[in-house]
Design a protein around this motif. Structure first.
Motif, PDB file in Angstrom:
ATOM      1  N   ASP A 196       0.828  -1.213   0.000  1.00  0.00           N
ATOM      2  CA  ASP A 196       0.000   0.000   0.000  1.00  0.00           C
ATOM      3  C   ASP A 196       0.859   1.258   0.000  1.00  0.00           C
ATOM      4  O   ASP A 196       0.565   2.236  -0.696  1.00  0.00           O
ATOM      5  N   ILE A 197       1.917   1.248   0.801  1.00  0.00           N
ATOM      6  CA  ILE A 197       2.816   2.405   0.867  1.00  0.00           C
ATOM      7  C   ILE A 197       3.514   2.608  -0.470  1.00  0.00           C
ATOM      8  O   ILE A 197       3.633   3.744  -0.968  1.00  0.00           O
ATOM      9  N   LYS A 198       3.963   1.523  -1.074  1.00  0.00           N
ATOM     10  CA  LYS A 198       4.663   1.622  -2.354  1.00  0.00           C
ATOM     11  C   LYS A 198       3.729   2.123  -3.451  1.00  0.00           C
ATOM     12  O   LYS A 198       4.109   2.964  -4.283  1.00  0.00           O
ATOM     13  N   ARG A 199       2.475   1.635  -3.429  1.00  0.00           N
ATOM     14  CA  ARG A 199       1.515   2.056  -4.447  1.00  0.00           C
ATOM     15  C   ARG A 199       1.179   3.547  -4.301  1.00  0.00           C
ATOM     16  O   ARG A 199       1.113   4.280  -5.297  1.00  0.00           O
ATOM     17  N   ALA A 200       1.007   4.011  -3.059  1.00  0.00           N
ATOM     18  CA  ALA A 200       0.706   5.425  -2.845  1.00  0.00           C
ATOM     19  C   ALA A 200       1.876   6.301  -3.241  1.00  0.00           C
ATOM     20  O   ALA A 200       1.692   7.377  -3.842  1.00  0.00           O
ATOM     21  N   TYR A 201       3.079   5.852  -2.956  1.00  0.00           N
ATOM     22  CA  TYR A 201       4.269   6.638  -3.310  1.00  0.00           C
ATOM     23  C   TYR A 201       4.411   6.766  -4.823  1.00  0.00           C
ATOM     24  O   TYR A 201       4.689   7.848  -5.350  1.00  0.00           O
ATOM     25  N   ARG A 202       4.223   5.668  -5.524  1.00  0.00           N
ATOM     26  CA  ARG A 202       4.376   5.713  -6.977  1.00  0.00           C
ATOM     27  C   ARG A 202       3.317   6.610  -7.620  1.00  0.00           C
ATOM     28  O   ARG A 202       3.606   7.321  -8.596  1.00  0.00           O
ATOM     29  N   GLY A 203       2.093   6.573  -7.088  1.00  0.00           N
ATOM     30  CA  GLY A 203       1.062   7.427  -7.651  1.00  0.00           C
ATOM     31  C   GLY A 203       1.377   8.903  -7.485  1.00  0.00           C
ATOM     32  O   GLY A 203       1.198   9.691  -8.423  1.00  0.00           O
ATOM     33  N   LEU A 204       1.857   9.305  -6.310  1.00  0.00           N
ATOM     34  CA  LEU A 204       2.205  10.703  -6.087  1.00  0.00           C
ATOM     35  C   LEU A 204       3.488  11.092  -6.814  1.00  0.00           C
ATOM     36  O   LEU A 204       3.641  12.247  -7.230  1.00  0.00           O
TER      37      LEU A 204
END
Length: 650
Positions: free
Chosen positions: A26-34
């Motif tokens: 979840d953290i990795k997905r949110a980081y990549r989106g931003l």
């Protein structure tokens, strides 16, 4: 939360908009989106690249901490300060919950130590006033002081187990006075045993020794031995026990000396909103008394006391208001068969008690005075709090907020500009998401404001009043404009007639262009002045403080995915990308949105959970609905087909 208070850095979880129990994926997905928005290499324009650089550094810092299990554990327990201090979890600690409990226990011990140090000095000041003349309308009568009592005590902790006590008291009743000095020593022998000794020097001197022992988890007993020069030896036994979770009882038995022997039993019960205590005293003075304290709200309580015994019958009714954890005010009326009717005012702050009993009448059957003493003070207190204290506190709070904002003016502007830069980077993606959501009848954020909403509503109301007043004054203003234009036209015709009739002299030929110039530009100076004032106001606006709220519409629209928006609870929203701390006080978030061609709105606290569209409430005010529909059409009419929203459904 205080403005720029130490330890109020944006939460890393808020920056990525993930819950505290988020997985690594979840953290990795949110980081990549931003990162798709804030990575500097994604922007060709130099200005946008500079704006993205600072935002991406903050984003990367949050990802580096939360993606590292060890750093994340330290951050969860100690916060950013623990990371900067290089703190580690160690190898003997089992998990994060144990560390958090130990840290909270340590902070609780520190708070308890501070509270104990603040309460080490105590004082009681009582001044009884005879105001019977004023109560019966004789305003020329001078109130007399019937009694004055002053008592002060100071506890000094020498070691963790030794405490020294010093106390002084003085009393004046009529023309007779008395006083004493008390010196004491307290020793903690064990977790279950304490020993305390006192020496009283004054008109009634004595020595006193008290031993207290904890007999069990719910029972405590104490024995006090005393010796006085005039009465000899004395003994007092006291025991208390916790009967249930909310009830307790105590027994006091004075064995001697014989002329002071007595026995008392008291029982207390605590409910969710009340505390009631009953007591029976047997001895030279036998009485039955009861006291009730009922909580009307978190800060206001009702107190009722009654007593009947061999020394008389008396009752008391009053209200107590709590202003802070250390200060409160009490006002009540007391009536006694022997003493008459009195009005009491008591103020307590940080261990200091100031009490003023005012005798109103010596006859308890004076019902007019009794009714006035019972009705007038609460009514006066209500009016005072409503129309004097309340506005004064609000004015003081706004003044403190303004002072704090002025003190941090440069930092406020820097934070507002940083948040505006982040929202500018989010805006293109947010507008595309809004167009897609609008086409599918999904979640479209029409208005989102973060900060002090009461200030925002006040400005919005003022704008509404000014627009309505302008609309009401429209016909009159048009008529005045027509009159000015007609007058201006007549002046131009007169000037042209004078120019044709005058001789061609050098002075007249030089003066006439000036006249034409001034007349033809009759609106010019006013326009120039307005332009100058607008330019000056705009230049002052650049240096002025930003408002105590932010328009975060694009920032929230960017977080919408699949017709849903979720802001996780437990962390401050100022850490979200596009948000900033620009206000002193309790900040809130207001969101107005359109979902399936219907308007909704929602207000949540700074750290509250927000899930849209389910949490919203329908917009009921017609003015707000019209404004939101107008914004909906103006923002998305180019991307959306001519299909109009069903306004009739609203």
């Amino acid at each position: 939360m205080a403005l720029f208070e130490e330890g109020t850095d944006p939460s890393y979880y808020a920056i990525l908009n993930v819950p505290k129990d988020a997985s690594y994926e979840d953290i990795k997905r949110a980081y990549r989106g931003l990162a798709q928005v804030f990575h500097p290499d994604k922007h060709l324009d130099d200005d946008l690249r500079d704006k993205a650089q600072e935002a991406f550094a903050k984003l990367q810092e949050a990802y580096e901490v939360l993606s590292d299990p060890q750093k994340r554990d330290v951050y969860d327990v100690y916060g950013k300060e623990g990371l900067n201090a290089g703190m580690s979890l160690g190898t003997k600690l089992k998990n994060t919950d144990e560390l958090r409990k130990e840290w909270e226990a340590f902070k609780a011990q520190q708070r308890a130590a501070r509270e104990e140090a603040a309460a080490s000095h105590r004082g009681i000041y009582i001044c009884r006033v005879d105001g019977r003349g004023w109560a019966h309308g004789d305003w020329a009568a001078v109130p007399q002081i019937r009694m004055v009592v002053v008592q002060n005590s100071l506890d000094v902790s020498v070691t963790d187990a030794d405490v020294l006590l010093l106390q002084g008291q003085a009393a004046l009743r009529g023309n007779q006075g008395s006083g004493s000095v008390v010196a004491g020593y307290k020793r903690v022998l064990s977790p279950n045993d304490e020993l305390e000794a006192h020496a009283v020097l004054g008109l009634r001197s004595l020595l006193q020794l008290t031993s207290t022992r904890r007999l069990g988890h719910y029972t405590t007993a104490a024995a006090t031995g005393s010796y006085s020069w005039d009465q000899g030896m004395g003994l007092q036994l006291t025991t208390s026990r916790q009967l249930t979770h909310s009830s307790s009882a105590s027994l006091t038995w004075v064995v001697g000396p014989p002329n002071a022997s007595s026995m008392g039993v008291s029982v207390s019960h605590r409910g969710s909103k009340y505390v009631i205590t009953g007591k029976i005293d047997l001895g030279l003075v036998t009485s039955l008394s009861s006291r009730l304290t009922y909580l009307l709200n978190d800060n206001l309580s009702l107190k009722v006391t009654g007593r009947i015994g061999t020394s008389g019958v008396d009752a008391e009714l009053g209200l107590a208001r709590k202003f802070s954890p250390t200060s409160s005010l009490y006002a009540g009326s007391a009536v006694s068969l022997q003493g008459g009717t009195a009005f009491k005012v008591r103020y307590s702050r940080a261990g200091q008690v100031f009490e003023f009993p005012i005798l109103l009448t010596g006859d308890c059957r004076d019902w007019e005075v009794l009714a006035a003493a019972s009705i007038v003070p609460p009514l006066a207190s209500f009016l005072l709090m409503r129309y004097v204290v309340g506005p004064l506190k609000r004015w003081q709070r706004r003044r403190a907020e303004t002072a704090a904002r002025s003190e941090h003016a440069e930092q406020l502007r820097r934070e507002a500009n940083r948040a505006a830069a982040e929202r500018a980077l989010l805006q293109p993606v947010a507008r595309r998401k809004a167009a897609a959501e609008a086409a599918a009848g999904g979640l479209v954020i029409l208005e989102a404001v973060y900060g002090l909403l009461h200030e925002y509503r006040l400005v919005r109301a003022q704008q509404g009043q000014s627009s309505s007043s302008e609309a009401a004054a429209g016909p009159q203003r048009d008529q005045q404009r027509q009159q000015q234009q007609e007058l201006h036209r007549k002046q131009e015709q007169q000037a042209k007639a004078q120019q044709q009739a005058s001789s061609s002299s050098s002075s007249s030929s030089q003066e006439q262009p000036q006249m034409n110039g001034s007349s033809s530009s009759s609106g010019g100076p006013a326009a120039d002045a307005a332009a100058g004032s607008s330019s000056s106001s705009s230049s002052e606006g650049d240096l002025a403080l930003p408002p105590p709220w932010l328009d975060v519409t694009d920032a929230l629209q960017y977080l919408v995915s699949g017709g849903k928006l979720e802001l996780h609870g437990g962390v401050s929203k100022l850490g979200l990308m596009g948000f900033a701390d620009v206000a002193e006080g309790d900040k809130e978030l207001y969101v107005a949105y359109c979902y399936k061609q219907r308007l909704f709105e929602k207000v949540v606290g700074d750290a509250d959970l927000l899930r849209l569209p389910g949490a919203g409430e329908p917009v009921c005010e017609p003015d707000v609905a019209d404004r939101l529909w107008a914004k909906y059409r103006s923002m998305y009419q180019q991307q959306q087909q001519p299909q109009q929203p069903q306004e009739e459904a609203q």
